[in-house]
Design an enzyme around this catalytic site. Structure first.
Site, PDB file in Angstrom:
ATOM      1  N   ASP A   1     -28.237 -21.529  -1.405  1.00 28.30           N
ATOM      2  CA  ASP A   1     -26.930 -22.000  -1.877  1.00 28.30           C
ATOM      3  C   ASP A   1     -26.012 -20.810  -2.114  1.00 28.30           C
ATOM      4  O   ASP A   1     -26.462 -19.685  -2.362  1.00 28.30           O
ATOM      5  CB  ASP A   1     -27.066 -22.857  -3.130  1.00 28.30           C
TER       6      ASP A   1
ATOM      7  N   GLU B   1     -29.442 -21.879  -7.180  1.00 28.16           N
ATOM      8  CA  GLU B   1     -29.491 -20.629  -7.941  1.00 28.16           C
ATOM      9  C   GLU B   1     -28.118 -20.262  -8.459  1.00 28.16           C
ATOM     10  O   GLU B   1     -27.984 -19.720  -9.558  1.00 28.16           O
ATOM     11  CB  GLU B   1     -30.043 -19.497  -7.070  1.00 28.16           C
TER      12      GLU B   1
ATOM     13  N   GLU C   1     -33.321 -10.915  -3.666  1.00 25.54           N
ATOM     14  CA  GLU C   1     -31.912 -10.730  -4.039  1.00 25.54           C
ATOM     15  C   GLU C   1     -31.442  -9.318  -3.679  1.00 25.54           C
ATOM     16  O   GLU C   1     -32.230  -8.372  -3.658  1.00 25.54           O
ATOM     17  CB  GLU C   1     -31.737 -10.930  -5.548  1.00 25.54           C
TER      18      GLU C   1
END
Length: 380
Positions: free
Chosen positions: A71, A135, A164
């Site tokens: 997302d 997230e 990340e």
């Protein structure tokens, strides 16, 4: 044929997966992983899309996990973008689009690394991928839903790497071995409205709030700890909703955000805030209420086997020894840490959430190589 992480990143960027929309991203990944021999399950909860994928035997003694999200945050003003934010266009050495940095390139890299690794050198163990579509939003039914489902189904990761973006300027500079906690406090001061020419007849909530904010902002929470910088408090809003310049309002609201290290907990900070508010209320005669939202507690994966595994692989592929850090905002590692040891490593994140978000194409294949080396070394 090896799975191309650049092409996969572009395909993912073309999926308009703005939270809470799935946008086709998890459907694409599920197809790729299923074809590669992974056992895939959609673990949606309350309409939030999530994907679990495992290669190898359930319950294997050594199971390496990757975690990430597909997302993305909203585009904002699409007209301000140089290129289509969902075009996945490659130009001038960059791959452009919303999520290119945060974190569709990271997901593409670890998916490509995992697929190639299990097909080329099937390990004695298992590889699990947990990928969420929640997230950037409330993070209530995303990675937490996946971990809850895994516990129910007897699925477990021995260790996990979150993909990340972690590097400030160059790929290889930094990995995250923990994160600060985050909490937001909402204050409401209730006084007595009155004419500004007769302040003695009113109880001014603005003055009371200003006194409270000054106390909080000037207080040193700590000087930092072994692996964490000093905790910080930032005033983010002050509002009276009062357009009149000659009226003392009855109400004033303020918000502060605290990023805290392992010297504090959310509960201990709430107790401190309550005490400060009570003292100001007693001094001013203005009622001050407090509510708080704890987004995550601070956590640390102490330097050890997992961080060294990641550091060696990064150094072998980039020539840089990554600095172990706990800086930055929150991530889903805060949920994974209750499941297994977790470290974060990914690309340079300078343009994430910005207009014209983009990732340097030349970084994506090396990131895949790092992830693949981590898998190889873990199972050797």
């Amino acid at each position: 044929m090896p799975l191309d992480p650049v092409a996969l990143t572009a395909d993912l960027v073309r999926c308009p997966s703005v939270t809470p929309e799935e946008g086709g991203a998890l459907v694409l990944l599920e197809r790729i992983l299923t074809e590669a021999g992974f056992d895939c399950r959609r673990v949606d909860r309350n309409g939030v899309p999530n994907l679990f994928a495992r290669w190898g035997r359930k319950g294997a003694n050594r199971t390496f996990g990757f975690n990430g999200h597909t997302d993305v945050v909203p585009v904002g003003d699409a007209a301000a973008w140089t290129r289509d934010p969902f075009g996945g266009e490659i130009a001038d050495g960059w791959l452009w689009g919303r999520g290119a940095t945060d974190m569709k390139s990271g997901v593409a890299a670890f998916v490509a690394a995992a697929v190639d690794f299990v097909q080329e050198t099937p390990p004695d163990g298992a590889v699990i991928l947990t990928i969420t579509g929640d997230e950037e939003g409330d993070s209530v039914d995303g990675t937490t839903a996946l971990l809850d489902w895994m516990a129910t189904e007897g699925e477990a990761m021995t260790v996990c790497l979150v993909g990340e973006p972690t590097c400030p300027e160059r790929l290889g500079e930094m990995m995250k071995i923990g994160r600060r906690g985050s909490m937001t406090a909402f204050f409401t001061a209730r006084g007595v409205q009155g004419h500004s020419a007769y302040p003695h007849r009113a109880k001014n909530p603005v003055s009371a709030m200003a006194r409270l904010i000054d106390r909080l902002a000037s207080h040193e929470l700590d000087k930092g700890t072994g692996h964490f910088d000093p905790s910080t408090l930032a005033v983010t809003t002050i509002d009276t909703g009062n357009p009149a310049t000659n009226v003392i309002p009855a109400l004033c609201r303020a918000t502060v955000n605290i990023r805290f290290n392992d010297r504090h907990s959310g509960a201990s900070l709430i107790r401190w805030l309550e005490q400060e508010a009570a003292e100001v209320a007693a001094e001013t005669g203005v009622e001050i209420g407090l509510s708080a939202k704890i987004s995550g507690e601070s956590f640390l994966t102490p330097p050890g086997e997992l961080s060294e595994l990641v550091a060696r692989a990064v150094e072998a592929e980039t020539g840089l020894r990554p600095e172990p850090s706990t800086s930055g905002g929150t991530s889903d590692a805060r949920f994974v840490r209750a499941h297994c040891p977790v470290v974060e490593f990914g690309l340079v994140g300078k343009t994430m959430h910005q207009v014209d978000e983009r990732v340097e194409v030349a970084q994506i294949e090396p990131l895949k190589a790092i992830y693949k080396r981590i898998l190889k070394d873990y199972f050797t």
